[in-house]
Design a protein around this motif. Structure first.
Motif, PDB file in Angstrom:
ATOM      1  N   ALA A 171      40.506   5.943   0.518  1.00 35.13           N
ATOM      2  CA  ALA A 171      39.965   5.331  -0.593  1.00 35.13           C
ATOM      3  C   ALA A 171      38.316   5.430  -0.697  1.00 35.13           C
ATOM      4  O   ALA A 171      37.924   5.473   0.452  1.00 35.13           O
ATOM      5  CB  ALA A 171      40.296   3.707  -0.460  1.00 35.13           C
ATOM      6  N   PRO A 172      37.838   5.598  -1.743  1.00 24.47           N
ATOM      7  CA  PRO A 172      36.178   5.659  -1.800  1.00 24.47           C
ATOM      8  C   PRO A 172      35.915   4.276  -1.399  1.00 24.47           C
ATOM      9  O   PRO A 172      36.582   3.489  -1.144  1.00 24.47           O
ATOM     10  CB  PRO A 172      35.968   5.721  -3.273  1.00 24.47           C
ATOM     11  CG  PRO A 172      37.372   6.100  -3.885  1.00 24.47           C
ATOM     12  CD  PRO A 172      38.554   5.577  -3.211  1.00 24.47           C
TER      13      PRO A 172
ATOM     14  N   GLN B  37      33.852   0.619  -1.337  1.00 24.02           N
ATOM     15  CA  GLN B  37      33.899  -0.303  -2.271  1.00 24.02           C
ATOM     16  C   GLN B  37      32.230  -0.654  -2.253  1.00 24.02           C
ATOM     17  O   GLN B  37      31.446  -0.700  -1.371  1.00 24.02           O
ATOM     18  CB  GLN B  37      34.566  -1.533  -1.841  1.00 24.02           C
ATOM     19  CG  GLN B  37      35.954  -1.513  -2.188  1.00 24.02           C
ATOM     20  CD  GLN B  37      36.759  -2.690  -1.732  1.00 24.02           C
ATOM     21  OE1 GLN B  37      37.070  -2.974  -0.451  1.00 24.02           O
ATOM     22  NE2 GLN B  37      37.063  -3.717  -2.893  1.00 24.02           N
TER      23      GLN B  37
ATOM     24  N   ARG C  39      33.131   4.954 -17.760  1.00 26.71           N
ATOM     25  CA  ARG C  39      33.551   5.221 -16.757  1.00 26.71           C
ATOM     26  C   ARG C  39      33.588   6.817 -16.090  1.00 26.71           C
ATOM     27  O   ARG C  39      34.249   7.451 -15.424  1.00 26.71           O
ATOM     28  CB  ARG C  39      34.932   4.734 -16.180  1.00 26.71           C
ATOM     29  CG  ARG C  39      34.694   3.022 -15.973  1.00 26.71           C
ATOM     30  CD  ARG C  39      36.416   2.659 -15.208  1.00 26.71           C
ATOM     31  NE  ARG C  39      35.845   1.372 -14.889  1.00 26.71           N
ATOM     32  CZ  ARG C  39      36.344   0.131 -15.690  1.00 26.71           C
ATOM     33  NH1 ARG C  39      36.844   0.451 -16.729  1.00 26.71           N
ATOM     34  NH2 ARG C  39      36.098  -1.075 -15.130  1.00 26.71           N
TER      35      ARG C  39
ATOM     36  N   ALA D  91      33.198   7.923  -7.743  1.00 27.88           N
ATOM     37  CA  ALA D  91      34.385   7.322  -7.211  1.00 27.88           C
ATOM     38  C   ALA D  91      34.454   6.016  -6.908  1.00 27.88           C
ATOM     39  O   ALA D  91      35.680   5.395  -6.821  1.00 27.88           O
ATOM     40  CB  ALA D  91      34.291   8.086  -5.634  1.00 27.88           C
ATOM     41  N   THR D  92      33.414   5.200  -6.722  1.00 28.04           N
ATOM     42  CA  THR D  92      33.370   3.845  -6.283  1.00 28.04           C
ATOM     43  C   THR D  92      33.925   3.062  -7.675  1.00 28.04           C
ATOM     44  O   THR D  92      34.631   2.114  -7.568  1.00 28.04           O
ATOM     45  CB  THR D  92      32.223   3.248  -5.718  1.00 28.04           C
ATOM     46  OG1 THR D  92      31.936   3.852  -4.646  1.00 28.04           O
ATOM     47  CG2 THR D  92      32.058   1.804  -5.536  1.00 28.04           C
TER      48      THR D  92
ATOM     49  N   ASN E 277      35.431   4.071  -9.869  1.00 29.14           N
ATOM     50  CA  ASN E 277      37.103   4.651 -10.296  1.00 29.14           C
ATOM     51  C   ASN E 277      37.975   4.412  -9.264  1.00 29.14           C
ATOM     52  O   ASN E 277      39.272   4.919  -9.272  1.00 29.14           O
ATOM     53  CB  ASN E 277      36.965   5.892 -11.049  1.00 29.14           C
ATOM     54  CG  ASN E 277      36.390   6.119 -12.373  1.00 29.14           C
ATOM     55  OD1 ASN E 277      36.787   5.550 -13.262  1.00 29.14           O
ATOM     56  ND2 ASN E 277      35.092   6.571 -12.280  1.00 29.14           N
ATOM     57  N   ARG E 278      37.613   3.532  -8.230  1.00 22.56           N
ATOM     58  CA  ARG E 278      38.526   3.204  -7.208  1.00 22.56           C
ATOM     59  C   ARG E 278      39.791   2.681  -7.674  1.00 22.56           C
ATOM     60  O   ARG E 278      39.931   1.649  -8.292  1.00 22.56           O
ATOM     61  CB  ARG E 278      37.710   2.250  -6.180  1.00 22.56           C
ATOM     62  CG  ARG E 278      38.298   2.132  -4.669  1.00 22.56           C
ATOM     63  CD  ARG E 278      37.226   1.296  -3.929  1.00 22.56           C
ATOM     64  NE  ARG E 278      37.746   1.035  -2.601  1.00 22.56           N
ATOM     65  CZ  ARG E 278      38.760   0.284  -2.378  1.00 22.56           C
ATOM     66  NH1 ARG E 278      39.175  -0.469  -3.038  1.00 22.56           N
ATOM     67  NH2 ARG E 278      38.860   0.276  -0.855  1.00 22.56           N
TER      68      ARG E 278
ATOM     69  N   SER F  98      43.156   1.029  -6.075  1.00 21.77           N
ATOM     70  CA  SER F  98      43.612  -0.123  -5.254  1.00 21.77           C
ATOM     71  C   SER F  98      44.747  -0.811  -5.283  1.00 21.77           C
ATOM     72  O   SER F  98      44.987  -1.157  -6.584  1.00 21.77           O
ATOM     73  CB  SER F  98      42.649  -0.820  -4.309  1.00 21.77           C
ATOM     74  OG  SER F  98      41.916  -1.554  -5.035  1.00 21.77           O
TER      75      SER F  98
ATOM     76  N   ASP G 236      43.026  -1.126 -12.170  1.00 23.00           N
ATOM     77  CA  ASP G 236      42.107   0.213 -12.542  1.00 23.00           C
ATOM     78  C   ASP G 236      42.949   0.892 -13.638  1.00 23.00           C
ATOM     79  O   ASP G 236      44.059   0.639 -14.287  1.00 23.00           O
ATOM     80  CB  ASP G 236      42.118   1.127 -11.357  1.00 23.00           C
ATOM     81  CG  ASP G 236      43.438   1.079 -10.763  1.00 23.00           C
ATOM     82  OD1 ASP G 236      44.111   2.081 -11.246  1.00 23.00           O
ATOM     83  OD2 ASP G 236      43.649   0.474  -9.561  1.00 23.00           O
TER      84      ASP G 236
ATOM     85  N   TYR H  56      39.986  12.287  -6.442  1.00 26.19           N
ATOM     86  CA  TYR H  56      40.740  12.151  -5.159  1.00 26.19           C
ATOM     87  C   TYR H  56      41.245  13.329  -4.579  1.00 26.19           C
ATOM     88  O   TYR H  56      41.903  13.370  -3.593  1.00 26.19           O
ATOM     89  CB  TYR H  56      42.058  11.286  -5.222  1.00 26.19           C
ATOM     90  CG  TYR H  56      41.707   9.796  -5.620  1.00 26.19           C
ATOM     91  CD1 TYR H  56      41.642   8.832  -4.445  1.00 26.19           C
ATOM     92  CD2 TYR H  56      41.171   8.969  -6.816  1.00 26.19           C
ATOM     93  CE1 TYR H  56      41.428   7.621  -4.287  1.00 26.19           C
ATOM     94  CE2 TYR H  56      41.044   7.870  -6.673  1.00 26.19           C
ATOM     95  CZ  TYR H  56      40.749   7.167  -5.469  1.00 26.19           C
ATOM     96  OH  TYR H  56      40.577   5.831  -5.665  1.00 26.19           O
TER      97      TYR H  56
END
Lengths: 489, 489
Positions: free
Chosen positions: A186-187, A189, A296, A325-326, A328-329, A331, A340, A487
Motif C-alpha cells: 500500500a502507498p 497514508q 484525482r 499514490a496517496t 488514490n490509495r 484499502s 475509493d 500499483y
C-alpha cells in the motif's frame, strides 16, 4: 395566451416554489437552530402539499392536452411536465400520504436501529416501506416491472435490465482489479494534523479552480456535504476533518461538479423544467468526473501537492508521484461513502442487486441482512463485522429510495465515457491540469453537456456529448490503466 | 371535523408558509449570493401569490361563517382570521397587483433619487403610490377615514385621530426638553477604535443577558439589523462599526426585544394567528423597553461599563456616571434611525403629520419637501441641508407603508407605560440590572405581555399588562426625569 404559454407561466411559479423548498433544506443543514426542528417539519410539509397540488392541478392536464410545441425546447418542456403530471396523478393520494408518514417514521427507527446495531428492530417498518413502494410502482406501471417504475423517478428511461447487464459486466473486472491492487504494497497514508481553517481556504481555492461561481453560490460547512439549488443560486457545502484534508478537498470538488452542472445550464432555461440537471446519473457524472478523472489525476494532484505544501508545509509525502499514490490509495473498508474509485462501485452493485430482488419479491426483507453479508464477503473477501458497517449503513432504504443507488454507478460509467471524449477533444489537458487550470475541461463539459440541462433524455445527453452510446467499457479501461500504473500491476 | 378545526388546520399551513416567506427575506439579507437577486424576486412573488390565494380562499369564508368559538383563544383566532379575510377580499386584485408593481419600481427610483439628491425625480412615482394606497383604503373603508384603514394594517384598532391627540401632547414637551438639553454642555463622546470581533462577542453576551434563546434562534450580521420569524425559529441580526460599538450593542438589544416577544409567546399558539406579536406598536414597545428603559438605564450601563473595560481596556471614559451620560448623549442630527431617545419621537411625529395630510389630500406630493423642511426647522431649530438628510431619508413611503411610522412612537409610549408598571412590580430592579441580570424584568414582561401573543387587541394587551389604559404621560415623565438628572436641568 396560448395553452403552452399559460402552462409555462404556471410551471415557472411551481419551479420557483421548488427552489424555495430546496433552500429550506439547505437552511436546515447549515443554519437552522436545533430547536426549530418541529416547526421546520411543518414548513416542509406545507411546501410539499403546495407542490403536490400544483403537480396534479387539473389545469395542467388541460394545458398539456392543448399545447403545441413550437420547437425542441418547448417539446422537451412538455415532455417533462407531462411525465411528472401523469406519474403524480397515477399514485393514489392515500398511498402518497402513507408513504410520507411511513418513511418519516422509518427514518427515525433506522437511525435508532443503527445506533443499537439491531437489524431486527428495523425490519418491520422496512417491510412496510417496501410494500408501499411496490404498491406505488404498480399504480404507476401496471403490470410492467415495478423496479423500473421506481428507477424512472431518478433516471428517466433507465431499466433494471439494462443497468443489470451493464453492472454485471463491471463486477468481475472490478473484483479482479481490487484483488490485484490489494496484493501489492500500500502507498503511504497521510499522517498528522491539518489546520481546519487552512483546509477551508484551500478548499475554496479548489472550488474556484474548478469554475464554481460564488456570485451565484456560497460555500458553508455541513455534516454531510451536498449541493443545493438551480439557476442563479446554487450553494455547496463541505466539511473538515483535522487528520483527513482529502475529505474536505474532494468533497468540495465533488459538490462543485454538481453545482457547475446547474450553474452551466443555458440561462434561457431558468425556472423551467429544463433548468436543472436531467437525472441523478448525469448529475453524478459531473461530480465524479470533476472529483476523480480530473481531481484525482496525476496532473492535477501534482498541482495540488504544491498547494498543500504551501498551505501546510512539509506533510511527510516525498514528491508528486508519492502524493498521487496517496490520493488514490486503495484499502479495505465497509463504508460506501468512504470507498475509493475502485471499490465504490462494488458497494453500489451490491445494493442494486439486493434492492432489485426485494422489489421483485425474490428476496424477503427478513433475509436481507444475510444476503448483504454473503455478497459482501464474496466481493470484498472479508466479513461484515456489525450492522452499522453493513445493511444498516445507508439512509436510502429507510426513506424508500429504491432505485436511487444505481445512479451512483451509472454516474461513474457516464463519467468514464465523458472522460474518454474529453481527452480526445482536449489533447493538452494534462498540461493544463498540472497548472491547476481546469478551464478547458470544464469548458468542454459545459459546452457539450451542462448547458443543455433537461433538453434531452439522460442517455441522449451523454450520447450527444460523447458521440457514442454510453457503456461501461471506458470506465473499466480508465480504472485498470490508472491503478495498474500506480500499483505496478 | 368542526368548521373551526378545519379552518385552523388550513390556517396552520398558511402560517407555516408565512414563516417560509419570512425566512426567505432573512436569507436574502444575510446569506444569499448577490447574483441570485432576480431569481429570489420570482421566488418571493410565487410565495406572495400562494399566501394571497389562501387569504381569500372561499373556504375560509365558509368556515368563518360556521365556526363557533369554544373559548377566548378560539374567539381571538377567528377575529384575526376574519379580519385578514375581509380586508384582503375587499381590495380588488387589480389594485393589489398594481401596488406590488408600483412600489417595487418606486423603491428603485427612490434609491436612485436619494443617491442623486434629486427629489423631483421621485415625486411622480410617489404620487402614484399615494393614489393607489388611497384607492386601496377607499376599497377597505368606504367613506371612513382612509388613513385609519392604512394604519389598521400595522396597528389594529388605532386611529389617526387618537394617535394625533397623543402625539400632539408629546410634541411640545419633547421640543422643550430637547432645547433645554442642548443648552447644556454635552457629555463626552466615545473616541478611538473598537475591535469588531470583540464587539460581536460582547453583543452576543448582551443578547444572552437579555434572555435571547439561541436554541430557537441565531445571530448574524446584516446591513440593517432586523429580527425575523416566529415560534421556534426567531433570528436576529446586528452590525458593527469600528468607531461606534454602541451601534452594535443597542441594535442587538433592540432586536432581542423583538425576538424575546416572539420567543416568549405561549407554545400553544405556535403556527396560529395568536403565535406572533399582536401589532407593530406592541412589538416596538418590547424592543424599546429592552433597549432604552432597561439597556440605557444608569444601573445597566454601570454593568456594561465594566464589560466594555474587560473587552476593550481603558477607552477614555472615566467612570460609570460619565459612561451613563455618554451612552445617553443628545446631539443634533438629521437621521431618524440615529436619533437619541429624546429626539427620536420628534422625527416620527413629523412623518406622521405629513403622511396623514398626504392621505387626507391636505398636502400635495409636490409640496412635501417644503413641508418637511419647514417642520424640521420648527422642531429642531436648524435647516435640512440635503434631501437624503430630509424627505428622501427613509424607505417607507417608496414602499407605500403609510401608517407604519406612528407605530414607532406608539411603541415608545407603550414602553413608557410598561416601564412604570414594571418598576412598581419589581422594586429591586436596579440592583439586578447593575449585575447585568435582566431576568426579573424580562420575566415580568413575558408573564404579563409576551406570552399572550395575539390573544388581545393591542391596546388591551398593554392595558392587561399595566392595569391602566396607555397614555403618553409615563414616557414623558420618564424622559424628563432621566435627562434632567443626566444634564442637571
Amino acid at each position: 395566451m396560448t395553452a403552452y404559454d399559460a402552462l409555462m407561466q404556471f410551471q415557472r411559479e411551481t419551479e420557483a416554489l421548488g427552489q424555495i423548498a430546496g433552500r429550506l433544506g439547505w437552511d436546515q443543514e447549515t443554519m437552522m437552530p436545533e430547536g426549530a426542528t418541529p416547526q421546520r417539519a411543518e414548513e416542509h410539509g406545507a411546501m410539499a402539499n403546495i407542490l403536490h397540488a400544483r403537480r396534479i392541478d387539473p389545469r395542467v392536464g388541460e394545458w398539456l392536452a392543448k399545447a403545441e410545441p413550437a420547437d425542441d425546447v418547448a417539446a422537451a418542456n412538455l415532455r417533462h411536465i407531462g411525465r411528472s403530471f401523469e406519474r403524480t396523478a397515477k399514485v393514489p393520494a392515500a398511498i402518497a400520504a402513507e408513504l410520507a408518514k411511513t418513511t418519516s417514521l422509518a427514518h427515525r427507527i433506522w437511525a435508532q436501529s443503527r445506533a443499537d446495531e439491531d437489524v431486527a428492530s428495523f425490519l418491520p417498518i422496512l417491510q412496510k416501506v417496501v410494500d408501499l413502494r411496490k404498491e406505488e410502482a404498480a399504480a404507476v406501471a401496471g403490470d410492467a416491472d415495478p423496479y423500473d417504475a421506481l428507477l424512472d423517478d431518478y433516471e428517466p428511461g433507465a431499466t433494471g435490465a439494462s443497468l443489470g447487464a451493464m453492472f454485471d459486466a463491471l463486477r468481475p473486472r472490478l473484483v479482479a482489479l481490487r484483488a490485484a491492487i490489494l496484493d501489492r504494497p500500500a502507498p503511504a497514508q497521510l499522517s498528522g494534523s491539518f489546520d481546519e481553517a487552512a483546509q477551508l481556504k484551500l478548499s475554496e481555492k479548489l472550488a474556484l479552480a474548478f469554475g464554481y461561481n460564488t456570485n451565484h453560490g456560497r460555500i458553508d460547512k455541513a455534516v454531510h456535504p451536498f449541493s443545493s439549488g438551480s439557476g442563479l443560486d446554487v450553494r455547496i457545502t463541505t466539511r473538515t476533518n483535522p487528520t483527513d484534508p482529502f475529505n474536505c478537498f474532494y468533497s468540495t470538488i465533488h459538490e462543485v461538479g454538481h453545482a457547475a452542472y446547474e450553474q452551466g445550464i443555458d440561462p434561457q432555461h431558468l425556472l423551467t423544467p429544463l433548468g436543472a440537471g436531467v437525472s441523478m446519473g448525469v448529475h453524478e457524472s459531473q461530480s465524479r468526473i470533476y472529483e476523480n478523472q480530473l481531481g484525482r489525476s496525476r496532473a492535477f494532484t501534482g498541482w495540488l501537492y504544491g498547494q498543500m505544501r504551501d498551505a501546510f508545509g512539509d506533510f511527510g509525502i516525498a514528491d508528486e508521484d508519492a502524493f498521487y499514490a496517496t490520493v488514490n490509495r486503495v484499502s479495505d473498508g465497509f463504508i460506501r461513502t468512504e470507498a475509493d474509485e475502485v471499490q465504490y462501485n462494488l458497494h453500489v452493485l451490491l445494493r442494486f442487486d439486493l434492492e432489485r430482488a426485494l422489489i421483485a419479491g425474490d428476496l424477503a426483507v427478513n433475509d436481507l441482512e444475510a444476503a448483504w453479508n454473503d455478497r459482501f464477503k464474496a466481493d470484498f473477501g472479508y466479513a461484515v463485522d456489525r450492522p452499522s458497517n453493513g445493511v444498516l449503513q445507508d439512509v436510502h432504504w429507510s426513506e424508500g429510495l429504491f432505485g436511487y443507488f444505481p445512479t451512483y454507478t451509472l454516474g461513474n460509467v457516464y463519467a468514464g465515457c465523458l472522460h474518454t471524449a474529453l481527452r480526445d477533444a482536449v489533447p493538452g489537458l494534462d498540461a493544463d491540469l498540472a497548472r491547476g487550470d481546469t478551464s478547458a475541461a470544464t469548458g468542454w463539459l459545459r459546452e457539450n453537456l451542462q448547458q443543455f440541462g433537461g433538453l434531452r433524455t439522460p442517455i441522449d445527453t451523454i450520447t450527444h456529448a460523447t458521440g457514442t452510446k454510453p457503456s461501461e467499457g471506458p470506465l473499466l479501461d480508465y480504472l485498470e490503466d490508472k491503478f495498474s500504473s500506480i500499483y505496478g500491476l
